[in-house]
Structures are given as C-alpha cells and as structure tokens.
Scaffold this motif. Sequence first.
Motif, PDB file in Angstrom:
ATOM      1  N   THR A 104       0.835  -1.202   0.000  1.00  0.00           N
ATOM      2  CA  THR A 104       0.000   0.000   0.000  1.00  0.00           C
ATOM      3  C   THR A 104       0.870   1.252   0.000  1.00  0.00           C
ATOM      4  OG1 THR A 104      -1.691  -1.195   1.237  1.00  0.00           O
ATOM      5  CG2 THR A 104      -1.857   1.204   1.231  1.00  0.00           C
ATOM      6  N   GLU A 105       1.883   1.254   0.879  1.00  0.00           N
ATOM      7  CA  GLU A 105       2.799   2.408   0.940  1.00  0.00           C
ATOM      8  C   GLU A 105       3.516   2.594  -0.387  1.00  0.00           C
ATOM      9  OE1 GLU A 105       3.532   4.954   3.182  1.00  0.00           O
ATOM     10  OE2 GLU A 105       1.623   4.197   3.904  1.00  0.00           O
ATOM     11  N   ALA A 106       3.993   1.496  -0.967  1.00  0.00           N
ATOM     12  CA  ALA A 106       4.711   1.571  -2.239  1.00  0.00           C
ATOM     13  C   ALA A 106       3.815   2.127  -3.336  1.00  0.00           C
ATOM     14  CB  ALA A 106       5.237   0.191  -2.633  1.00  0.00           C
ATOM     15  N   LEU A 107       2.550   1.696  -3.357  1.00  0.00           N
ATOM     16  CA  LEU A 107       1.608   2.200  -4.358  1.00  0.00           C
ATOM     17  C   LEU A 107       1.339   3.684  -4.159  1.00  0.00           C
ATOM     18  CD1 LEU A 107      -0.930  -0.758  -4.629  1.00  0.00           C
ATOM     19  CD2 LEU A 107       0.662   0.021  -6.369  1.00  0.00           C
ATOM     20  N   LYS A 108       1.197   4.113  -2.898  1.00  0.00           N
ATOM     21  CA  LYS A 108       0.991   5.536  -2.615  1.00  0.00           C
ATOM     22  C   LYS A 108       2.179   6.348  -3.110  1.00  0.00           C
ATOM     23  CE  LYS A 108      -2.001   5.216   1.453  1.00  0.00           C
ATOM     24  NZ  LYS A 108      -2.048   5.353   2.909  1.00  0.00           N
ATOM     25  N   LEU A 109       3.378   5.848  -2.811  1.00  0.00           N
ATOM     26  CA  LEU A 109       4.597   6.538  -3.261  1.00  0.00           C
ATOM     27  C   LEU A 109       4.653   6.609  -4.779  1.00  0.00           C
ATOM     28  CD1 LEU A 109       7.395   5.234  -0.861  1.00  0.00           C
ATOM     29  CD2 LEU A 109       6.623   7.579  -1.149  1.00  0.00           C
ATOM     30  N   GLN A 110       4.343   5.495  -5.426  1.00  0.00           N
ATOM     31  CA  GLN A 110       4.379   5.460  -6.887  1.00  0.00           C
ATOM     32  C   GLN A 110       3.382   6.454  -7.474  1.00  0.00           C
ATOM     33  OE1 GLN A 110       3.697   1.625  -8.631  1.00  0.00           O
ATOM     34  NE2 GLN A 110       4.048   2.346 -10.694  1.00  0.00           N
ATOM     35  N   MET A 111       2.186   6.521  -6.891  1.00  0.00           N
ATOM     36  CA  MET A 111       1.175   7.465  -7.375  1.00  0.00           C
ATOM     37  C   MET A 111       1.656   8.902  -7.196  1.00  0.00           C
ATOM     38  SD  MET A 111      -2.327   5.560  -6.142  1.00  0.00           S
ATOM     39  CE  MET A 111      -3.385   6.960  -6.439  1.00  0.00           C
ATOM     40  N   GLU A 112       2.282   9.179  -6.072  1.00  0.00           N
ATOM     41  CA  GLU A 112       2.812  10.520  -5.806  1.00  0.00           C
ATOM     42  C   GLU A 112       3.895  10.888  -6.817  1.00  0.00           C
ATOM     43  OE1 GLU A 112       3.122  14.187  -4.207  1.00  0.00           O
ATOM     44  OE2 GLU A 112       1.610  12.700  -3.653  1.00  0.00           O
ATOM     45  N   VAL A 113       4.785   9.941  -7.090  1.00  0.00           N
ATOM     46  CA  VAL A 113       5.845  10.167  -8.071  1.00  0.00           C
ATOM     47  C   VAL A 113       5.246  10.408  -9.450  1.00  0.00           C
ATOM     48  CG1 VAL A 113       7.753   9.036  -9.295  1.00  0.00           C
ATOM     49  CG2 VAL A 113       7.649   8.932  -6.815  1.00  0.00           C
ATOM     50  N   GLN A 114       4.251   9.617  -9.837  1.00  0.00           N
ATOM     51  CA  GLN A 114       3.602   9.793 -11.137  1.00  0.00           C
ATOM     52  C   GLN A 114       2.906  11.145 -11.226  1.00  0.00           C
ATOM     53  OE1 GLN A 114       1.210   6.207 -11.417  1.00  0.00           O
ATOM     54  NE2 GLN A 114       2.651   5.305 -12.872  1.00  0.00           N
ATOM     55  N   LYS A 115       2.277  11.564 -10.121  1.00  0.00           N
ATOM     56  CA  LYS A 115       1.603  12.862 -10.091  1.00  0.00           C
ATOM     57  C   LYS A 115       2.626  13.981 -10.306  1.00  0.00           C
ATOM     58  CE  LYS A 115      -0.827  15.799  -6.831  1.00  0.00           C
ATOM     59  NZ  LYS A 115      -1.221  15.893  -5.427  1.00  0.00           N
TER      60      LYS A 115
END
Length: 157
Positions: A104-115
């Motif tokens: 979950t944390e990794a996905l949140k980080l990935q979404m933030e990076v993509q944003k």
Amino acid sequence: DSTPGGSSNTSMASKQRLRWTNELHERFVDAVAQLGGPDRATPKGVLRIMGLQGLTIYHVKSHLQKYRLAKYLPDSSTDVIIEEKSESGDVLSALDGSSGMQITEALKLQMEVQKRLHEQLEVQRQLELRIEAQGKYLKKIIEEQRRLSEVLEAPPG
C-alpha cells in the motif's frame, strides 16, 4: 537414536510449535531489553537469559524475527505475536501482515511520483509553448527590423 519417522528427537523437539503466552512473551521482552533491544539481541543471548527448559534456539530465533518486524512496522496490526508457526511458515506469516502495508505504501509513493512527473511534464509543455511563442515574436521583430533598414537605406527618389 532415531525415531521411526527417520528424524532425530532433537530435530523434532526444535520444530515443535510453541504457544507464546503473555507471561512467556514478557520474559522474552525482558531478555531482549537486557541485551540492549531488538537490534542488539541475539537468539542465543535471549535463550541464555530466559533459561527455560524446552525452549529452543529455533523458537527464540523465530519469535525475535517477528518481534523485530512488529517493532519496526508500527502500522502493523500485530504489535505482539502470541503464537509461533513452524519455521518454514514462520517468515511468511511474519511478512503477511506487513507486506500488505508495504505494498500500500509503495503504491501511494508510486502514485505521488507519477503525479509529480505529470506536473513536471505539464510545466515543460507550457515552457515549450512559451519558447515557441517567443521565437515567433523574435522572428517578427527581426523581419520588421530588416524592412525598416531597407527603407532607410533605399536612395531617395
């Protein structure tokens, strides 16, 4: 000195499940604290301090592993793990609770990076449009400058 199954008694005893009662866990925590905390405690040291008959290095090693995971993953729903599994399933059971959180944390980080990447690309696109407009403006000025100089240099008449 083998059992009919072909494995030695010591191996069977060390692989048996152990139920970690609250009292047993408290003794474990005290031993870990005496050894300087989860980072510095070793299974052998904890086993020596606890000094309980029937407790094996495998039980302690496994419990210490889970204890460290629970300490360093405060979001984990299992702060204290009471029951031990067999050693092969042990690592998996310890990771089960935490891996969901980590994913979950990794996905949140990935979404933030993509944003952020998307925002940077948008800024870059705007800059490219401004550079293009600036280029057209400069061409227009140069063209007018050239025409003006032709008019000024033309002989009167």
